[in-house]
Design an enzyme around this catalytic site. Structure first.
Site, PDB file in Angstrom:
ATOM      1  N   HIS A  13      35.511  42.495  36.429  1.00  0.00           N
ATOM      2  CA  HIS A  13      37.034  42.088  37.583  1.00  0.00           C
ATOM      3  C   HIS A  13      37.636  41.775  37.282  1.00  0.00           C
ATOM      4  O   HIS A  13      37.051  40.669  38.397  1.00  0.00           O
ATOM      5  CB  HIS A  13      35.974  42.733  39.215  1.00  0.00           C
ATOM      6  CG  HIS A  13      37.430  43.872  39.210  1.00  0.00           C
ATOM      7  ND1 HIS A  13      37.964  44.392  40.414  1.00  0.00           N
ATOM      8  CD2 HIS A  13      38.424  43.291  40.047  1.00  0.00           C
ATOM      9  CE1 HIS A  13      38.327  44.682  40.826  1.00  0.00           C
ATOM     10  NE2 HIS A  13      38.850  43.587  41.007  1.00  0.00           N
ATOM     11  N   HIS A  15      41.701  39.171  37.744  1.00  0.00           N
ATOM     12  CA  HIS A  15      43.040  39.703  38.192  1.00  0.00           C
ATOM     13  C   HIS A  15      44.059  38.506  36.828  1.00  0.00           C
ATOM     14  O   HIS A  15      43.362  37.017  37.289  1.00  0.00           O
ATOM     15  CB  HIS A  15      43.410  39.303  39.356  1.00  0.00           C
ATOM     16  CG  HIS A  15      42.978  40.954  40.094  1.00  0.00           C
ATOM     17  ND1 HIS A  15      43.888  41.982  39.849  1.00  0.00           N
ATOM     18  CD2 HIS A  15      42.293  41.382  40.807  1.00  0.00           C
ATOM     19  CE1 HIS A  15      43.559  42.927  40.409  1.00  0.00           C
ATOM     20  NE2 HIS A  15      42.105  42.159  41.245  1.00  0.00           N
ATOM     21  N   LYS A  99      42.026  52.362  35.825  1.00  0.00           N
ATOM     22  CA  LYS A  99      41.611  51.728  37.485  1.00  0.00           C
ATOM     23  C   LYS A  99      42.024  52.203  38.496  1.00  0.00           C
ATOM     24  O   LYS A  99      43.371  52.874  38.240  1.00  0.00           O
ATOM     25  CB  LYS A  99      42.473  50.519  37.638  1.00  0.00           C
ATOM     26  CG  LYS A  99      42.412  49.566  38.567  1.00  0.00           C
ATOM     27  CD  LYS A  99      40.993  49.653  39.199  1.00  0.00           C
ATOM     28  CE  LYS A  99      40.779  49.084  40.999  1.00  0.00           C
ATOM     29  NZ  LYS A  99      40.675  48.152  40.767  1.00  0.00           N
ATOM     30  N   HIS A 136      38.505  51.499  43.480  1.00  0.00           N
ATOM     31  CA  HIS A 136      38.662  50.901  44.495  1.00  0.00           C
ATOM     32  C   HIS A 136      38.715  51.784  45.634  1.00  0.00           C
ATOM     33  O   HIS A 136      39.330  52.082  46.025  1.00  0.00           O
ATOM     34  CB  HIS A 136      40.376  50.177  44.642  1.00  0.00           C
ATOM     35  CG  HIS A 136      40.557  48.508  45.831  1.00  0.00           C
ATOM     36  ND1 HIS A 136      40.970  47.491  45.946  1.00  0.00           N
ATOM     37  CD2 HIS A 136      40.022  49.010  47.510  1.00  0.00           C
ATOM     38  CE1 HIS A 136      41.122  47.650  46.780  1.00  0.00           C
ATOM     39  NE2 HIS A 136      40.642  48.443  47.633  1.00  0.00           N
ATOM     40  N   HIS A 174      33.956  45.435  43.522  1.00  0.00           N
ATOM     41  CA  HIS A 174      33.253  44.873  44.583  1.00  0.00           C
ATOM     42  C   HIS A 174      33.393  45.380  46.075  1.00  0.00           C
ATOM     43  O   HIS A 174      34.165  45.433  47.003  1.00  0.00           O
ATOM     44  CB  HIS A 174      34.576  43.992  44.401  1.00  0.00           C
ATOM     45  CG  HIS A 174      35.853  45.020  44.846  1.00  0.00           C
ATOM     46  ND1 HIS A 174      36.825  46.198  45.546  1.00  0.00           N
ATOM     47  CD2 HIS A 174      37.296  44.652  44.267  1.00  0.00           C
ATOM     48  CE1 HIS A 174      37.770  46.748  45.806  1.00  0.00           C
ATOM     49  NE2 HIS A 174      38.604  45.872  44.793  1.00  0.00           N
ATOM     50  N   ASP A 247      36.518  39.342  40.980  1.00  0.00           N
ATOM     51  CA  ASP A 247      37.889  40.266  41.471  1.00  0.00           C
ATOM     52  C   ASP A 247      38.794  38.820  41.958  1.00  0.00           C
ATOM     53  O   ASP A 247      39.088  38.726  42.666  1.00  0.00           O
ATOM     54  CB  ASP A 247      37.144  40.897  42.452  1.00  0.00           C
ATOM     55  CG  ASP A 247      38.878  41.446  43.754  1.00  0.00           C
ATOM     56  OD1 ASP A 247      39.664  41.609  42.570  1.00  0.00           O
ATOM     57  OD2 ASP A 247      38.158  42.154  44.631  1.00  0.00           O
TER      58      ASP A 247
HETATM   59  C1  NCD Z   1      43.202  42.121  44.309  1.00  0.00           C
HETATM   60  C2  NCD Z   1      45.110  41.496  43.977  1.00  0.00           C
HETATM   61  O1  NCD Z   1      45.554  40.232  44.485  1.00  0.00           O
HETATM   62  O2  NCD Z   1      45.274  41.826  43.059  1.00  0.00           O
HETATM   63  N1  NCD Z   1      43.528  41.642  45.854  1.00  0.00           N
HETATM   64  C3  NCD Z   1      42.376  41.413  46.161  1.00  0.00           C
HETATM   65  O3  NCD Z   1      42.352  40.877  47.561  1.00  0.00           O
HETATM   66  N2  NCD Z   1      40.904  41.457  45.804  1.00  0.00           N
HETATM   67  C4  NCD Z   1      43.572  43.612  44.277  1.00  0.00           C
HETATM   68  C5  NCD Z   1      42.125  43.941  44.485  1.00  0.00           C
HETATM   69  O4  NCD Z   1      41.355  43.609  43.687  1.00  0.00           O
HETATM   70  O5  NCD Z   1      41.979  44.594  45.701  1.00  0.00           O
HETATM   71 ZN    ZN Z   2      40.933  43.303  42.883  1.00  0.00          ZN
END
Ligand code: NCD
Ligand code: ZN
Length: 343
Positions: A13, A15, A99, A136, A174, A247
């Site tokens: 996971h 970003h 997702k 999520h 998460h 995450d």
């Molecule tokens: C994530 C993001 O910033 O894209 N933020 C987070 O707090 N984890 C989005 C997410 O996975 O919830």
């Molecule tokens: Zn995330």
């Protein structure tokens, strides 16, 4: 123990963002991880197979010379998602998961799902073809306390959804509560759960006691200590359904340090050093490879990476922040010295 060599880990996971931010953060993941499940919550989101292919091409173009990394692409599920497009993107090998963001649950989730009836055909198709759904897991109801949103989601949304879609592979992403750990343990092996690095380290006091700490604010928000301990036991206990999804969610300091700051902890640079610390503290160094390198591929039906990563018991430098063209991004501070580093 002074050194540990494990199969090269993956991040289930992540970003990566896009543009200048992606160019700055991608090398930090590619340095340690062979593959990562790439979150599709860009603006606009990555909804179609064509958009996922274009995003993968941008990621590969941003990868520095000499580094190897395989992005495992996902599609952002909307109420208008076309099941045929999803199936084609999966059949081509491009897309490894879909997702599900409940509309409004987190960063860039406005296009997510409000009416779960509208995604029924896509879920049925995914169950047929064996394509996992990454969830999520938080309700968005304003009347539900933010610390209860994960537990309520399991009862109200996740369990009914799974019962209505037999065979669907689901990743609870998460997870932050003992409720999620207990639920996951009671299911068959169609259910996996990812745990972040930071949720193994912080509880809600870290965010709120002694002054507000925006860099510890993420979603789902960290819960009380008993929940953190349940996550630690799940991660370090060797149960194969639990695996690493960092995450890692970079936001510039300018976007974190606001009256209404963004949610997300940026852990890509020091995740492996922190995990070594955590697993050593729990006398579970022999379980780190399962959590970071083996359980995820097993769930996704992918091979374990053939190359390796070596951790040595030498202090890591403090990471501070990573510079991007958009401004600095603060790296997650675990609050303890890092006695392990990646060789
Ligand atoms: C994530 C993001 O910033 O894209 N933020 C987070 O707090 N984890 C989005 C997410 O996975 O919830
Ligand atoms: Zn995330």
């Amino acid at each position: 123990m002074t050194s540990l060599t494990i199969a090269r880990p993956d991040d289930w996971h992540l970003h990566l963002r896009d543009g200048a931010m992606m160019r700055a953060v991608l090398p930090h993941t590619a340095q340690h991880f062979a593959r990562a499940i790439i979150m599709p919550n860009l603006v606009p989101p990555v909804v179609t197979g064509a958009q996922a292919m274009a995003y993968r091409d941008r990621i590969m173009a941003a990868l520095p010379e000499g580094m190897s990394f395989e992005p495992l692409m996902t599609l952002y599920l909307t109420e208008d998602t076309d099941p045929d497009d999803v199936a084609a993107a999966h059949a081509s090998g491009l897309v490894k998961a879909v997702k599900l963001y409940p509309a409004g649950a987190t960063t860039n989730s406005a296009s997510g799902v409000a009416d779960f009836g509208k995604i029924r055909a896509t879920l049925d198709r995914m169950a047929q073809i064996g394509l996992p759904l990454c969830v999520h897991g938080e309700v968005t109801d304003a009347n539900i306390d933010i610390f209860d949103r994960e537990a309520v989601f399991i009862d109200r949304v996740l369990d009914p959804l799974r019962r209505a879609t037999p065979g669907l592979k689901v990743v609870m992403e998460h997870i932050t509560t003992s409720n999620a750990v207990d639920y996951a343990r009671a299911q068959d092996d169609s259910l996996g759960a990812t745990i972040t690095t930071h949720h193994l380290v912080i509880n809600r006091n870290h965010i709120l006691a002694g002054g507000i700490k925006p860099h510890y604010y993420c979603l789902p928000v960290a819960k009380r200590e008993s929940h953190r301990l349940a996550l630690r036991a799940a991660a370090t206990g060797g149960e194969t359904r639990f695996f690493l999804g960092t995450d890692s969610a970079p936001h510039t300091d300018a976007n974190k340090l606001l009256p209404c700051g963004c949610a997300g902890c940026f852990t890509a640079p020091n995740t492996m050093a922190i995990l070594a610390h955590v697993f050593e503290e729990d006398s579970a160094m022999d379980k780190l490879e399962g959590f970071a390198s083996r359980n995820g591929p097993a769930f996704y039906g992918l091979p374990v990476n053939a190359d390796t990563l070596t951790l040595t018991r030498t202090p890591s430098p403090k990471h501070g922040h990573v510079d991007t063209e958009d401004g600095p991004v603060t790296v997650f501070d675990p609050g303890f010295e890092l006695n392990w580093s990646v060789q």
